[in-house]
Enzyme design. Structure first.
Site, PDB file in Angstrom:
ATOM      1  N   HIS A  32       0.835  -1.201   0.000  1.00 13.75           N
ATOM      2  CA  HIS A  32       0.000   0.000   0.000  1.00 13.75           C
ATOM      3  C   HIS A  32       0.870   1.250   0.000  1.00 13.75           C
ATOM      4  O   HIS A  32       1.732   1.409   0.866  1.00 13.75           O
ATOM      5  CB  HIS A  32      -0.913   0.010   1.225  1.00 13.75           C
ATOM      6  CG  HIS A  32      -1.991  -1.022   1.188  1.00 13.75           C
ATOM      7  ND1 HIS A  32      -3.269  -0.749   0.745  1.00 13.75           N
ATOM      8  CD2 HIS A  32      -1.980  -2.338   1.517  1.00 13.75           C
ATOM      9  CE1 HIS A  32      -4.007  -1.853   0.820  1.00 13.75           C
ATOM     10  NE2 HIS A  32      -3.244  -2.827   1.280  1.00 13.75           N
ATOM     11  N   GLU A 225      -8.696 -12.138   5.200  1.00 12.78           N
ATOM     12  CA  GLU A 225      -7.720 -11.614   6.150  1.00 12.78           C
ATOM     13  C   GLU A 225      -8.319 -11.616   7.548  1.00 12.78           C
ATOM     14  O   GLU A 225      -7.742 -12.176   8.476  1.00 12.78           O
ATOM     15  CB  GLU A 225      -7.301 -10.196   5.769  1.00 12.78           C
ATOM     16  CG  GLU A 225      -6.289  -9.582   6.731  1.00 12.78           C
ATOM     17  CD  GLU A 225      -5.973  -8.125   6.389  1.00 12.78           C
ATOM     18  OE1 GLU A 225      -4.965  -7.620   6.906  1.00 12.78           O
ATOM     19  OE2 GLU A 225      -6.736  -7.503   5.625  1.00 12.78           O
TER      20      GLU A 225
END
Length: 376
Positions: A32, A225
């Site tokens: 990210h 996740e």
């Protein structure tokens, strides 16, 4: 259920040194942009715009700010982990700041031995000061181009592409999907959705995924996740994801018997059979509670069972990590050797949202020779 042998693959004899890991060519699919800033850059940009940081005097002591990000992210909660992004996103609201962050990202990855990277971010989070979504993508691309040029001028080589992310709790996914398609020949490789999984299933954005499929465009989905198998099932079977962002909870559909036998549930078997890539991020998964520790991370079992495993950083600032650090942790935890690191690296390059001939070129001309030079 599919039954199979649970015989683990023997630890490779070519256990690498930290220097070999650092020099090994690496491929990064899940990183990210707003989670990889240099602490000093956060401090400097915050000072320029008057944004208050949680660490007083951060400009003079960026290391203390870096520790704050790491400690705040070490909560075991995905929601708390995501709160740290308030400060990085706040300083990424101008073309100059976005280009700087993007340029430094490329430089840092290249220094770590990364030869190909797909870096993701949510354009919708960077429009608070009046930028259009198109302006945001252009600024990031400018920074990536500058970074790639600087690496090349120094004798290095790296290819970097953007992944445009839509936030799953918002309603701009179609707009971001259209943006990704508009920019796909100008540096954008694909699309993603991210954010808290619980209560925000990927099927809320089904129109965007159907549009991307009609446009023959690539996309990955954060799934498996924090929320487990239902999010993986929806991402694949309803939305048609090319890859799974994390996907670590696929292990919940893998049963290991006391005698070492393994049985795969239908979803796990499908993921393995169809070679759906898993964008695993060990350090981050431990921080958010998706895995208890690196030694207990499912990546060891999933690798032994020959799932399409890839290794990634997720958020280098929050996890105080790098590709070299992630790989070294796996070497220490599972006895991986250079052959294992080469395998996951080629897995990642095979799974990149890049044309086939370009993927093959990087594998044949960069990755394989790079590992051969290390004796692998």
């Amino acid at each position: 259920m599919t039954a199979l042998s649970a015989e683990p693959i023997e630890a490779a004899p070519d256990v690498p040194t930290p220097d070999q890991v650092r020099r090994a060519p690496k491929v990064l699919l899940h990183d990210h942009l707003d989670g990889g800033l240099r602490p000093a850059t956060v401090a400097e940009l915050a000072a320029e715009i008057g944004h208050e940081l949680p660490v007083p005097g951060a400009v003079a002591d960026p290391d203390a700010l870096g520790r704050w990000f790491r400690e705040s992210a070490d909560s075991g909660s995905l929601e708390r982990y995501l709160e740290t992004f308030v400060h990085t996103v706040a300083v990424m609201q101008t073309p100059e700041a976005l280009a700087r962050v993007a340029r430094e990202c490329v430089e840092d990855l290249a220094t770590d031995g990364v030869v190909y990277a797909e870096v993701r971010y949510a354009p919708e989070q960077h429009v608070e000061q009046g930028l259009s979504l198109d302006d945001v993508v252009a600024a990031v691309q400018q920074g990536f181009d500058e970074g790639v040029g600087a690496v090349a001028a120094a004798g290095g080589r790296i290819v970097v592409r953007q992944l445009l992310t839509a936030m799953r709790h918002q309603a701009r996914s179609m707009e971001i999907a259209e943006l990704a398609v508009a920019w796909r020949d100008r540096g954008v490789a694909g699309f993603d959705i991210a954010g808290a999984e619980a209560g925000f299933p990927p099927t809320r954005h089904l129109d965007a995924f159907e549009y991307l499929q009609r446009e023959s465009s690539h996309f990955t989905i954060h799934a498996g996740e924090a929320f487990g198998l239902p999010s993986i099932w929806e991402a694949i079977q309803w939305c048609g994801a090319d890859r799974l962002g994390h996907g670590v909870r696929i292990v919940d559909d893998v049963e290991v018997g006391e005698d070492g036998s393994v049985r795969l549930g239908r979803l796990a078997a499908y993921v393995r059979d169809t070679r759906i890539p898993l964008e695993l991020c060990p350090a981050s998964n431990v921080q958010t509670g998706a895995a208890a520790s690196i030694a207990e991370h499912p990546i060891g079992l999933l690798r032994d069972l020959r799932f399409r495993v890839t290794v990634n950083t997720d958020n280098r600032l929050m996890s105080d990590t790098s590709m070299s650090a992630e790989m070294l942790a796996l070497v220490e935890a599972f006895g991986w050797g250079l052959t294992d690191l080469r395998w996951v690296t080629i897995n990642a390059m095979k799974s990149a949202f890049l044309p086939f001939d370009e993927r093959l070129e990087i594998i044949d001309e960069v990755i394989k020779p790079g590992y051969a030079a290390l004796g692998c």
